[in-house]
Design an enzyme around this catalytic site. Sequence first.
Site, mmCIF file in Angstrom:
data_model
loop_
_atom_site.group_PDB
_atom_site.id
_atom_site.type_symbol
_atom_site.label_atom_id
_atom_site.label_comp_id
_atom_site.label_asym_id
_atom_site.label_seq_id
_atom_site.Cartn_x
_atom_site.Cartn_y
_atom_site.Cartn_z
ATOM 1 N N MET A 72 75.034 32.096 -85.473
ATOM 2 C CA MET A 72 74.982 30.147 -85.892
ATOM 3 C C MET A 72 74.420 29.064 -85.069
ATOM 4 O O MET A 72 74.835 27.570 -85.935
ATOM 5 C CB MET A 72 76.201 29.938 -86.972
ATOM 6 C CG MET A 72 77.512 30.801 -87.842
ATOM 7 S SD MET A 72 78.622 30.360 -87.913
ATOM 8 C CE MET A 72 80.171 30.147 -86.413
ATOM 9 N N GLY A 73 73.952 29.787 -84.628
ATOM 10 C CA GLY A 73 72.828 28.512 -83.634
ATOM 11 C C GLY A 73 73.454 27.906 -82.710
ATOM 12 O O GLY A 73 74.531 27.931 -82.033
ATOM 13 N N ALA A 74 73.079 26.556 -83.252
ATOM 14 C CA ALA A 74 74.516 26.001 -82.320
ATOM 15 C C ALA A 74 75.545 25.409 -82.892
ATOM 16 O O ALA A 74 76.897 25.076 -81.544
ATOM 17 C CB ALA A 74 73.699 24.354 -82.743
ATOM 18 N N LYS A 75 75.793 26.136 -83.674
ATOM 19 C CA LYS A 75 77.487 25.732 -84.027
ATOM 20 C C LYS A 75 78.348 27.389 -84.200
ATOM 21 O O LYS A 75 79.382 27.434 -84.228
ATOM 22 C CB LYS A 75 77.909 25.730 -85.958
ATOM 23 C CG LYS A 75 76.921 24.728 -86.709
ATOM 24 C CD LYS A 75 77.248 25.068 -87.680
ATOM 25 C CE LYS A 75 76.240 23.291 -88.598
ATOM 26 N NZ LYS A 75 76.296 23.539 -90.224
ATOM 27 N N GLY A 76 77.532 28.290 -82.762
ATOM 28 C CA GLY A 76 78.438 29.101 -82.561
ATOM 29 C C GLY A 76 78.418 30.600 -83.031
ATOM 30 O O GLY A 76 77.015 30.943 -84.043
ATOM 31 N N ASP B 16 68.458 37.831 -79.827
ATOM 32 C CA ASP B 16 68.165 38.731 -78.923
ATOM 33 C C ASP B 16 68.871 38.663 -77.497
ATOM 34 O O ASP B 16 69.220 39.591 -77.458
ATOM 35 C CB ASP B 16 66.585 39.226 -78.533
ATOM 36 C CG ASP B 16 65.803 39.052 -79.950
ATOM 37 O OD1 ASP B 16 66.318 39.528 -81.496
ATOM 38 O OD2 ASP B 16 64.265 38.527 -79.902
#
Length: 313
Positions: free
Chosen positions: A223-227, A255
């Site tokens: 989830m990108g910066a949200k982990g 990746d």
Amino acid sequence: MARVVTITLNAAYDLVGRLNRIQLGEVNTVETLGLFPAGKGINVAKVLKDLGIDVAVGGFLGEDNSADFEQMFNKHDLEDKFHRVDGKTRINVKITETEADVTDLNFLGYQISPQVWQQFVTDSLAYCLDYDIVAVCGSLPRGVSPELFADWLSQLHQAGVKVVLDSSNAALTAGLKAKPWLVKPNHRELEAWVGHSLNSLEEIISAAQQLKAEDIENVIISMGAKGSLWINNEGVLKAEPPKCENVVSTVGAGDSMVAGLIYGFEKGLSKAETLAFATAVSAFAVSQSNVGVSDLSLLDPILEKVQITMIEG
């Protein structure tokens, strides 16, 4: 001998650049960050090798411009099992804006003939038996339908191969039918699979559990910066990375996470340790223009700040 092989069916050169904001319909001046031999599985292999895991790489390369790939394989000591095909490996353009949005312009590449595909299937079914984990990453090239892809993955599954699948759209949907050991869609790819937007953590978890219900042993949602989330029979684990103050490019972050997960499996780390390490490797990736870990000690301060929470279990 290498214990992991990554498969990249639709390899590419990544032309990576950066600018403040893309102005559609206008001339945009872009800072060039580099032109890299890439493809999702190749990126995974580079990171794994930096982490000390021996890796083989396979898939397809256009024989007309394979030299830079071959040079990179030699430099990183990656075992080369790629099939060369007529034509050129494509170039993809990846533009990072200051706000860290990435726009991908992915071009069509080589065409895979039925004969070449069948030879690849025969060869790969033989050599994949020699590895602990087979990571199948990226999109499908022209000539390889989702049905052909799913049939190949099913044959790997029936042979007892432990497959990590990191793909999207039709390739992901078809690949799930082969019941891979682990899948790692990101938030947007999960939305595409479930067919509607996911606007809360609860909705993401619910969709991920639907994905696991397809008889998938491990589901990782990035989830990108949200982990990220890890859903398996032990429950739901959440990892939250520290905030990155200097985002250069998010290209290759997913990746890098796959590589971190495989590293954890190979080293026998616990579920929490594996997800924390993979999160740290992914968070480190956004601070640089290319994919890789030049110095393992750089991961330590990031790893210390990763927050791991058991949501359900």
